[in-house]
Design an enzyme around this catalytic site. Structure first.
Site, PDB file in Angstrom:
ATOM      1  N   GLY A  86       0.848  -1.162  -0.073  1.00 36.55           N
ATOM      2  CA  GLY A  86      -0.090  -0.040   0.112  1.00 36.55           C
ATOM      3  C   GLY A  86       0.879   1.294  -0.138  1.00 36.55           C
ATOM      4  CD  GLU A  87       0.164   5.285   4.273  1.00 37.27           C
ATOM      5  OE1 GLU A  87       0.384   6.277   4.031  1.00 37.27           O
ATOM      6  OE2 GLU A  87      -0.288   4.713   5.307  1.00 37.27           O
ATOM      7  CG  ASP A 133      -7.202  -4.499  -8.929  1.00 37.03           C
ATOM      8  OD1 ASP A 133      -6.701  -5.432  -8.725  1.00 37.03           O
ATOM      9  OD2 ASP A 133      -8.213  -3.881  -8.460  1.00 37.03           O
TER      10      ASP A 133
END
Ligand code: AMP
Length: 306
Positions: free
Chosen positions: A206-207, A237
């Site tokens: 993620g981040e 995605d």
């Protein structure tokens, strides 16, 4: 020009983040993958299914962005796959509120004749049986990339293992890598996932960026630090689409080139999260892409005496 087959959901999403809430909007793994892969010099063929409730304007948008949608089946009397999720305040974790398979429940994918010789196959998130069906129809593939999620680990693990054994690259998020491997350390998790089949393991954080593992080598790419994140839906995605699109267009599947592919993937994901759903992905310009690539370079460049 090379060809890239993308299979995954084309969906309706309803999303809640600390910044707002949406009704049913366009979403789906294949949608986000296609929107980023279509920026590269490769022919992108989508394989998916939607119901009669799916607006024609969404299908038109996908083909106007250069995707071939011959492989997107429309089941007139069926309903489109629906997913709903709510993000926590950190925007890095979310709860799934609903997953309605609808037309996906008995979908038999058909890869169009003109894409059966595709060099690269991107197996986006959906039932592993469908992913297997696409592998069988693309015998010329030189690179098969798999993305999956906890939903399929919980509901179809044996079949998912069959798919994992057949792919070259798996992209998976950190929690899912832990679930799949039973290992907490991501290095140990990647090592274990290598033994299941894939020579390359990409773990998305993620981040906090993404890691690429291949034999004893590891590469890390940060995520671009952004001032405003509205909706992380589809970031994984979108990352996979940039990764696959770049590799398909360059026709070089080496570890060195995969590093660049990871940067492209991270670059597209940084746009995806700036607006709800697919909105930002529909408006990116080549200039914006290049500016952010420069930012990625500056972010990770340093000199040191060692
Ligand atoms: P991401 O945020 O990258 O994990 O992807 C979110 C997208 O995946 C949403 O647009 C959903 O429509 C889609 N999605 C959510 N759950 C599933 C599932 N179980 N299988 C396939 N696609 C899903």
């Amino acid at each position: 020009m090379s060809k890239l087959v993308v299979v995954g959901t084309v969906a309706f999403d309803a999303i809640e983040t600390p910044f707002g809430k949406t009704d049913k909007i366009l979403g789906g793994a294949a949608t986000f993958i296609g929107l980023s892969a279509s920026h590269f010099n490769t022919e992108v063929g989508l394989v998916s299914v939607v119901g009669g409730d799916f607006p024609q304007e969404y299908l038109d948008m996908l083909s106007n962005r250069g995707m071939n949608i011959e492989g997107v089946e429309v089941v007139k009397d069926g309903k489109t796959f629906f997913w709903s999720g709510k993000y926590h305040n950190d925007m890095n974790t979310r709860d799934t509120l609903a997953t309605e398979l609808n037309v996906l429940a008995d979908f038999n994918p058909v890869v169009p004749e003109s894409f059966k010789d595709a060099e690269v196959v991107m197996l986006g998130n959906l039932h592993p049986a469908v992913q297997l069906g696409v592998i069988e129809q693309t015998p010329a593939a030189k690179l098969i990339i798999l993305d999956t999620m906890n939903f399929w680990m919980d509901s179809a693990l044996d079949m998912l293992h069959e798919v994992i054994a057949k792919v070259d690259v798996i992209t998976i998020n950190d929690e899912e890598a832990r679930q799949l491997s039973g290992e907490y350390s991501l290095v140990a998790a990647a090592r274990k996932i290598h033994t299941m089949g894939p020579k390359y393991v990409v773990i998305k954080k993620g981040e906090h960026g993404a890691l690429l593992f291949h034999e004893e080598q590891i590469f890390f790419a940060p995520a671009l630090p952004l001032e405003e994140v509205f909706d992380p839906t589809g970031a994984g995605d979108t990352f996979a689409g940039g990764f696959a699109g770049f590799l398909a267009s360059s026709e070089d599947y080496s570890f060195e080139n995969m590093k660049r592919a990871i940067i492209y993937g991270s670059n597209f994901a940084s746009f995806c999260v700036e607006k709800f759903g697919t909105e930002r992905m529909q408006s990116i310009t080549p200039e914006e892409i290049n500016t952010r690539l420069e930012q990625f370079k500056a972010l990770t460049k340093f000199e040191i005496n060692a």
